[in-house]
Design an enzyme around this catalytic site. Structure first.
Site, PDB file in Angstrom:
ATOM      1  N   ASN A  89      17.725   4.423   6.193  1.00  0.00           N
ATOM      2  CA  ASN A  89      18.725   5.462   6.460  1.00  0.00           C
ATOM      3  C   ASN A  89      18.148   6.880   6.451  1.00  0.00           C
ATOM      4  OD1 ASN A  89      18.255   5.254   3.741  1.00  0.00           O
ATOM      5  ND2 ASN A  89      20.377   5.597   3.137  1.00  0.00           N
ATOM      6  N   GLU A 125      15.408   2.852  -6.519  1.00  0.00           N
ATOM      7  CA  GLU A 125      16.549   3.604  -5.980  1.00  0.00           C
ATOM      8  C   GLU A 125      17.359   2.632  -5.137  1.00  0.00           C
ATOM      9  OE1 GLU A 125      17.485   6.392  -6.865  1.00  0.00           O
ATOM     10  OE2 GLU A 125      15.717   7.311  -7.757  1.00  0.00           O
ATOM     11  N   GLU A 185      14.330  10.133  -8.908  1.00  0.00           N
ATOM     12  CA  GLU A 185      13.510  10.854  -7.942  1.00  0.00           C
ATOM     13  C   GLU A 185      13.878  12.325  -8.056  1.00  0.00           C
ATOM     14  OE1 GLU A 185      13.929   8.362  -4.217  1.00  0.00           O
ATOM     15  OE2 GLU A 185      11.825   8.037  -4.746  1.00  0.00           O
ATOM     16  N   CYS A 188      23.279   5.865   0.388  1.00  0.00           N
ATOM     17  CA  CYS A 188      23.382   5.027  -0.821  1.00  0.00           C
ATOM     18  C   CYS A 188      24.387   5.579  -1.825  1.00  0.00           C
ATOM     19  CB  CYS A 188      22.021   4.919  -1.472  1.00  0.00           C
ATOM     20  SG  CYS A 188      21.259   6.523  -1.729  1.00  0.00           S
TER      21      CYS A 188
HETATM   22  P1  NDP Z   1      16.513  -3.591   1.856  1.00  0.00           P
HETATM   23  O1  NDP Z   1      16.624  -3.837   0.409  1.00  0.00           O
HETATM   24  O2  NDP Z   1      16.838  -4.670   2.790  1.00  0.00           O
HETATM   25  O3  NDP Z   1      15.012  -3.144   2.206  1.00  0.00           O
HETATM   26  C1  NDP Z   1      14.386  -2.052   1.578  1.00  0.00           C
HETATM   27  C2  NDP Z   1      12.897  -2.113   1.852  1.00  0.00           C
HETATM   28  O4  NDP Z   1      12.311  -3.179   1.094  1.00  0.00           O
HETATM   29  C3  NDP Z   1      12.542  -2.389   3.306  1.00  0.00           C
HETATM   30  O5  NDP Z   1      11.381  -1.669   3.646  1.00  0.00           O
HETATM   31  C4  NDP Z   1      12.284  -3.890   3.291  1.00  0.00           C
HETATM   32  O6  NDP Z   1      11.501  -4.330   4.349  1.00  0.00           O
HETATM   33  C5  NDP Z   1      11.587  -4.032   1.948  1.00  0.00           C
HETATM   34  N1  NDP Z   1      11.615  -5.365   1.377  1.00  0.00           N
HETATM   35  C6  NDP Z   1      12.499  -6.367   1.602  1.00  0.00           C
HETATM   36  N2  NDP Z   1      12.192  -7.438   0.836  1.00  0.00           N
HETATM   37  C7  NDP Z   1      11.100  -7.126   0.108  1.00  0.00           C
HETATM   38  C8  NDP Z   1      10.316  -7.803  -0.885  1.00  0.00           C
HETATM   39  N3  NDP Z   1      10.606  -9.040  -1.277  1.00  0.00           N
HETATM   40  N4  NDP Z   1       9.261  -7.156  -1.422  1.00  0.00           N
HETATM   41  C9  NDP Z   1       8.973  -5.898  -1.053  1.00  0.00           C
HETATM   42  N5  NDP Z   1       9.666  -5.202  -0.117  1.00  0.00           N
HETATM   43  C10 NDP Z   1      10.736  -5.798   0.447  1.00  0.00           C
HETATM   44  O7  NDP Z   1      17.375  -2.297   2.118  1.00  0.00           O
HETATM   45  P2  NDP Z   1      17.755  -1.626   3.499  1.00  0.00           P
HETATM   46  O8  NDP Z   1      16.524  -1.221   4.234  1.00  0.00           O
HETATM   47  O9  NDP Z   1      18.733  -2.517   4.173  1.00  0.00           O
HETATM   48  O10 NDP Z   1      18.459  -0.284   3.014  1.00  0.00           O
HETATM   49  C11 NDP Z   1      19.776  -0.242   2.614  1.00  0.00           C
HETATM   50  C12 NDP Z   1      19.886  -0.270   1.102  1.00  0.00           C
HETATM   51  O11 NDP Z   1      19.125   0.759   0.537  1.00  0.00           O
HETATM   52  C13 NDP Z   1      21.301  -0.057   0.635  1.00  0.00           C
HETATM   53  O12 NDP Z   1      21.627  -0.943  -0.409  1.00  0.00           O
HETATM   54  C14 NDP Z   1      21.285   1.347   0.099  1.00  0.00           C
HETATM   55  O13 NDP Z   1      22.269   1.626  -0.823  1.00  0.00           O
HETATM   56  C15 NDP Z   1      19.906   1.453  -0.438  1.00  0.00           C
HETATM   57  N6  NDP Z   1      19.497   2.847  -0.523  1.00  0.00           N
HETATM   58  C16 NDP Z   1      19.366   3.435  -1.766  1.00  0.00           C
HETATM   59  C17 NDP Z   1      19.045   4.766  -1.874  1.00  0.00           C
HETATM   60  C18 NDP Z   1      18.872   5.411  -3.205  1.00  0.00           C
HETATM   61  O14 NDP Z   1      18.190   6.408  -3.276  1.00  0.00           O
HETATM   62  N7  NDP Z   1      19.414   4.894  -4.280  1.00  0.00           N
HETATM   63  C19 NDP Z   1      18.859   5.605  -0.684  1.00  0.00           C
HETATM   64  C20 NDP Z   1      18.975   4.889   0.538  1.00  0.00           C
HETATM   65  C21 NDP Z   1      19.293   3.555   0.604  1.00  0.00           C
HETATM   66  P3  NDP Z   1      12.179  -4.640   5.788  1.00  0.00           P
HETATM   67  O15 NDP Z   1      13.592  -4.201   5.745  1.00  0.00           O
HETATM   68  O16 NDP Z   1      11.363  -3.869   6.727  1.00  0.00           O
HETATM   69  O17 NDP Z   1      12.098  -6.111   5.947  1.00  0.00           O
END
Ligand code: NDP
Length: 481
Positions: A150, A247, A455, A281
């Site tokens: 995002n 996060e 952060e 998020c």
């Molecule tokens: P995901 O949890 O699906 O993915 C986050 C990242 O982790 C991606 O780069 C993904 O790779 C990677 N990933 C997935 N599985 C693994 C694993 N087993 N080991 C290591 N890395 C892994 O989240 P989204 O990308 O769908 O983002 C949305 C989520 O992020 C929402 O829940 C949102 O609330 C949260 N978010 C939190 C924020 C905060 O600051 N608290 C800010 C922004 C978002 P890939 O997707 O490329 O497969």
């Protein structure tokens, strides 16, 4: 939009076309705008080896010099704000009217902030009579950053700025949905004078992230992502006692009391739900509205949301764009269907926008109850749920009745009540008469299942460094025998 190569390793672009194809899709049209490749094992190893090799030199670089490079990178980002904003828009689909003010600029804020602050990261002197002790903060070593889709530019900078300022090196893996922005930032770091290997970007999905998390050379993992991924990454990191910052997601409450200013309350609800098409998020997706203001609030909210300009994200008049991916669009459509099936009252929106791309209308539900899926699960889309409440004690208990604890907000003219509410919220980040503002100087992060660590601000310098205590004996050494 095609970048020079898929990865950025050891100060230069790097590709390995043997990696699985990674098409980059522009969410506003569904068209492929660039073709990248997932990291092969060879690319993964090259990035880790480069970051490991750069560790000692960067840690030994005086803090003032490290800070200067980060501040130079911030200046370059500001000079190129428009180009970087266009890339962010192509990566995510967020309107240029948003990205011009929220992404490269907030990334630059973080670089500037930590570039300036790092000189103040000092230890303590502890007098112990004749003896004394002192503490010093040292870098952790090789850190891994893993990003969500995002805020690809901001997430890179929020992780890299404190990590690099503290003298760590980093391998960053963007979300495979939004791989473009991080490459630009890596190139800017190099232009600003960052030595090769200190910051590296490799592309890939969860398997590449997983391989980074388990590598023995890695000292710390900072993830921005969903709670289920957070649990997996946290557990994997624990196996070798790596430090983590998590996060994660949220289901945050925004509480609007009868005495709130109506226009401000509506603005806060809009900012808490529809910025970035709701893919934020910290969004306050459970909007609790007290009985006396409810009718006026719903009328005015529907009216103002109806004024959103939905369209081409590159047109600066547009202020509401598509979802970042078709998959996310489908997920959110599923939640809307559940909301209708479970009896929530649709006030506006609810469907796709009649144009190409992954557009979903800004959607408002009223009469949402605590047991409905809309009120319990993170949706990550433009869906605002209005819940009714009567008393302060009741709404506080209901606001906290979730496993998540990322954020919370309260709108009221009664400041004593606002501070009571904030004291009671089980959330890491709170807003009073405001919502979703996250300046670099304010710690940001969650409680409960929304994560661990913070952060931004001074707190994150502590999260990217470790304390060493040193006892200094000034006299003879006594022993029992
Ligand atoms: P995901 O949890 O699906 O993915 C986050 C990242 O982790 C991606 O780069 C993904 O790779 C990677 N990933 C997935 N599985 C693994 C694993 N087993 N080991 C290591 N890395 C892994 O989240 P989204 O990308 O769908 O983002 C949305 C989520 O992020 C929402 O829940 C949102 O609330 C949260 N978010 C939190 C924020 C905060 O600051 N608290 C800010 C922004 C978002 P890939 O997707 O490329 O497969």
């Amino acid at each position: 939009m095609q970048p020079t190569a898929s990865h950025f390793v050891n100060g230069a672009y790097l590709d390995d076309t043997a990696g699985t194809a990674l098409p980059v899709i522009y969410p506003a049209t569904g068209e492929v705008i660039a073709q990248l490749h997932h990291a092969t094992p060879a690319v993964l190893e090259a990035a880790l080896a480069a970051a490991d090799a750069a560790r000692a030199g960067w840690a030994a670089t005086p803090a003032a010099d490290r800070g200067r490079i980060l501040r130079r990178a911030a200046d370059i980002m500001r000079e190129r704000n428009r180009d970087l904003s266009v890339i962010e828009t192509m990566d995510t689909g967020k309107p240029l009217s948003e990205t011009l003010v929220a992404d490269a600029s907030s990334g630059a804020d973080a670089l500037e902030y930590f570039g300036g602050l790092i000189g103040a990261l000092t230890g303590d002197h502890i007098p112990l009579g004749a003896d004394w002790a002192y503490t010093m903060r040292e870098p952790l070593g090789l850190c891994v950053g893993i990003g969500a889709w995002n805020y690809p530019t901001q997430i890179v900078c929020w992780k890299a700025a404190p990590a690099l300022a503290c003298g760590n090196t980093m391998v960053f893996k963007p979300s495979e949905t939004t791989p473009l922005a991080a490459l630009q930032i890596a190139a800017i770091f190099t232009e600003a004078g960052l030595p090769p290997g200190v910051f590296n970007v490799i592309q890939g999905a969860g398997d590449v992230g997983g391989a980074l998390v388990t590598d023995p050379r890695v000292a710390k993992v900072s993830l921005t992502g969903s709670a289920p991924t957070g649990r997996k990454v946290y557990a994997a990191a624990a196996a070798s006692m790596k430090q983590v910052t998590m996060e994660l997601g949220g289901k945050s409450p925004l509480v609007i009391f009868d005495d709130a200013d109506l226009e401000d309350a509506v603005s806060a609800a809009i900012n808490a739900n529809f910025y970035a098409s709701g893919q934020v998020c910290s969004n306050g997706t459970r909007v609790f509205v007290q009985g006396g203001i409810k009718a006026a609030f719903l009328d005015r909210l529907a009216q103002r949301v109806g004024n959103a300009t939905i369209g081409d994200p590159l047109d600066e008049a547009t202020n509401f764009g598509p979802m970042a991916s078709e998959r996310q669009l489908e997920i959110v459509q599923g939640f809307i269907a559940k909301g209708l099936a479970e009896g929530a009252r649709l006030i506006c929106g609810g469907g796709r926008v009649d144009r190409a791309g992954f557009y979903l209308q800004p959607t408002i539900f009223a009469d949402v109850t605590d047991d409905m899926t809309l009120a319990r699960e993170e949706i990550f889309g433009p869906v605002l749920s209005v819940l009714d409440f009567d008393t302060e004690a009741e709404v506080l208990a209901r606001a906290n009745a979730t496993d998540y604890g990322l954020a919370a907000g309260v709108m009221t003219r009664d400041l004593a009540r606002a501070h009571r509410m904030v004291a009671g919220f089980q959330a890491g980040t709170c807003w009073i008469n405001s919502y979703n503002l996250t300046p670099a100087g304010m710690p940001f992060g969650g409680a409960k299942s929304s994560g661990f660590g913070r952060e931004n601000a001074r707190a994150s310098l502590e999260a990217y460094s470790q304390m060493k205590s040193v006892y200094v004996g000034m006299g003879r050494v006594e022993a029992a025998y």
